[in-house]
Motif scaffolding. Structure first.
Motif, PDB file in Angstrom:
ATOM      1  N   ILE A 202      -3.833   4.099   0.130  1.00  0.00           N
ATOM      2  CA  ILE A 202      -4.411   4.467   1.482  1.00  0.00           C
ATOM      3  C   ILE A 202      -4.430   5.939   1.476  1.00  0.00           C
ATOM      4  O   ILE A 202      -3.423   6.613   1.249  1.00  0.00           O
ATOM      5  CB  ILE A 202      -3.894   3.792   2.616  1.00  0.00           C
TER       6      ILE A 202
ATOM      7  N   SER B  46     -11.931   3.743   8.226  1.00  0.00           N
ATOM      8  CA  SER B  46     -12.082   2.636   7.683  1.00  0.00           C
ATOM      9  C   SER B  46     -11.051   1.629   8.515  1.00  0.00           C
ATOM     10  O   SER B  46     -10.273   1.973   9.170  1.00  0.00           O
ATOM     11  CB  SER B  46     -11.734   2.887   6.314  1.00  0.00           C
ATOM     12  N   THR B  47     -11.304   0.235   8.079  1.00  0.00           N
ATOM     13  CA  THR B  47     -10.354  -0.596   8.687  1.00  0.00           C
ATOM     14  C   THR B  47     -10.237  -1.723   7.519  1.00  0.00           C
ATOM     15  O   THR B  47     -10.692  -1.653   6.685  1.00  0.00           O
ATOM     16  CB  THR B  47     -11.110  -1.423   9.706  1.00  0.00           C
ATOM     17  N   ILE B  48      -8.768  -2.189   7.652  1.00  0.00           N
ATOM     18  CA  ILE B  48      -8.565  -3.245   6.698  1.00  0.00           C
ATOM     19  C   ILE B  48      -7.875  -4.505   7.326  1.00  0.00           C
ATOM     20  O   ILE B  48      -7.381  -4.280   8.559  1.00  0.00           O
ATOM     21  CB  ILE B  48      -7.539  -2.845   5.831  1.00  0.00           C
ATOM     22  N   ALA B  49      -8.332  -5.632   7.186  1.00  0.00           N
ATOM     23  CA  ALA B  49      -7.970  -6.935   7.714  1.00  0.00           C
ATOM     24  C   ALA B  49      -6.842  -7.605   7.055  1.00  0.00           C
ATOM     25  O   ALA B  49      -7.063  -7.829   5.857  1.00  0.00           O
ATOM     26  CB  ALA B  49      -8.967  -7.838   7.980  1.00  0.00           C
ATOM     27  N   LEU B  50      -5.517  -7.780   7.465  1.00  0.00           N
ATOM     28  CA  LEU B  50      -4.431  -8.166   6.940  1.00  0.00           C
ATOM     29  C   LEU B  50      -4.142  -9.556   7.572  1.00  0.00           C
ATOM     30  O   LEU B  50      -3.929  -9.882   8.546  1.00  0.00           O
ATOM     31  CB  LEU B  50      -3.236  -7.441   7.082  1.00  0.00           C
TER      32      LEU B  50
ATOM     33  N   THR C 198      -3.202  -3.597  16.594  1.00  0.00           N
ATOM     34  CA  THR C 198      -3.621  -2.869  15.662  1.00  0.00           C
ATOM     35  C   THR C 198      -2.521  -1.829  14.928  1.00  0.00           C
ATOM     36  O   THR C 198      -2.072  -1.140  15.905  1.00  0.00           O
ATOM     37  CB  THR C 198      -4.927  -2.124  15.725  1.00  0.00           C
TER      38      THR C 198
ATOM     39  N   ARG D 140      -5.112  -5.923  12.089  1.00  0.00           N
ATOM     40  CA  ARG D 140      -6.082  -4.976  11.897  1.00  0.00           C
ATOM     41  C   ARG D 140      -5.435  -3.660  11.289  1.00  0.00           C
ATOM     42  O   ARG D 140      -4.559  -3.073  12.122  1.00  0.00           O
ATOM     43  CB  ARG D 140      -7.141  -4.736  12.813  1.00  0.00           C
TER      44      ARG D 140
ATOM     45  N   ILE E 100      -8.330   3.515  -0.956  1.00  0.00           N
ATOM     46  CA  ILE E 100      -9.082   3.280   0.108  1.00  0.00           C
ATOM     47  C   ILE E 100      -9.204   4.597   0.766  1.00  0.00           C
ATOM     48  O   ILE E 100      -7.861   5.162   1.207  1.00  0.00           O
ATOM     49  CB  ILE E 100      -8.469   2.396   0.820  1.00  0.00           C
TER      50      ILE E 100
ATOM     51  N   PHE F  66       0.863  -1.091   0.019  1.00  0.00           N
ATOM     52  CA  PHE F  66      -0.166   0.123   0.094  1.00  0.00           C
ATOM     53  C   PHE F  66       1.055   1.308   0.007  1.00  0.00           C
ATOM     54  O   PHE F  66       1.818   1.246   0.818  1.00  0.00           O
ATOM     55  CB  PHE F  66      -0.803  -0.036   1.236  1.00  0.00           C
TER      56      PHE F  66
END
Length: 188
Positions: free
Chosen positions: A31, A90-94, A124, A102, A66, A3
């Motif tokens: 992002i 916003s959140t993104i799960a990796l 996080t 997170r 994003i 990203f």
């Protein structure tokens, strides 16, 4: 997955073009941490200020973006942009070795560290902008990263952005000049 992390463009098409030229072909997604088009009443006009060109550059890349809302963003800005950008967070799960990691994305003007610490699970990675000052530090089990500003820096690092990589289920984050020079990096 890789990203590019950008914040606080404030309408500088020139600085956005520089950052994109340095990194765009090396990343899967971008992002955006707010303050896209307007400079706000406290800031001077940034170098290369051109809100229409900035909107065009972002709109051309909407499939990769994003986004979250900054304090200088409004409904009028979103009328020029062809992607949603007014969510507060916003959140993104990796996927990582230890399970899911997170990312919590926000601009930085609404949620302080005490609130985030009470909300978010340990581990996080919190990405924020707003201050135009770079940050890479861990506190209370959360890792905080602020890429600074690509157009109006308020720290000695200059015009900066970030790269976050998930490689072999490890997360690495780096702070870079918009020209592509590494300033510092960390595995988080």
């Amino acid at each position: 997955m890789t990203f590019l992390i950008l914040s606080d463009i404030h309408g500088s098409a020139e600085c956005l073009e520089t950052a994109l030229a340095s990194f765009e072909n090396k990343v899967d997604a971008i992002i955006m941490l707010g303050d896209y088009l307007n400079h706000g009443p406290r800031n001077p006009l940034p170098q290369g200020w051109d809100t229409k060109r900035t909107a065009e550059l972002l709109n051309e890349r909407k499939e990769k973006l994003i986004c979250v809302r900054g304090n200088c963003d409004s409904e009028v800005d979103e009328m020029m942009l062809t992607f949603p950008c007014l969510n507060a967070y916003s959140t993104i799960a990796l996927p990582t070795q230890g399970g899911i990691r997170r990312l919590f994305l926000h601009h930085g003007h609404l949620y302080d560290r005490a609130k985030l610490s009470s909300w978010l699970p340990k581990g996080t990675i919190v990405l924020s902008g707003h201050t135009h000052v770079t940050v890479m530090e861990e506190e209370d089990g959360l890792f905080y990263f602020n890429p600074g500003s690509i157009s109006l820096p308020k720290c000695e690092d200059g015009k900066t952005c970030g790269i976050l990589e998930v490689e072999n289920e490890k997360v690495k984050i780096g702070l870079y000049s918009i020209e592509g020079n590494l300033i510092r990096a960390s595995e988080v």
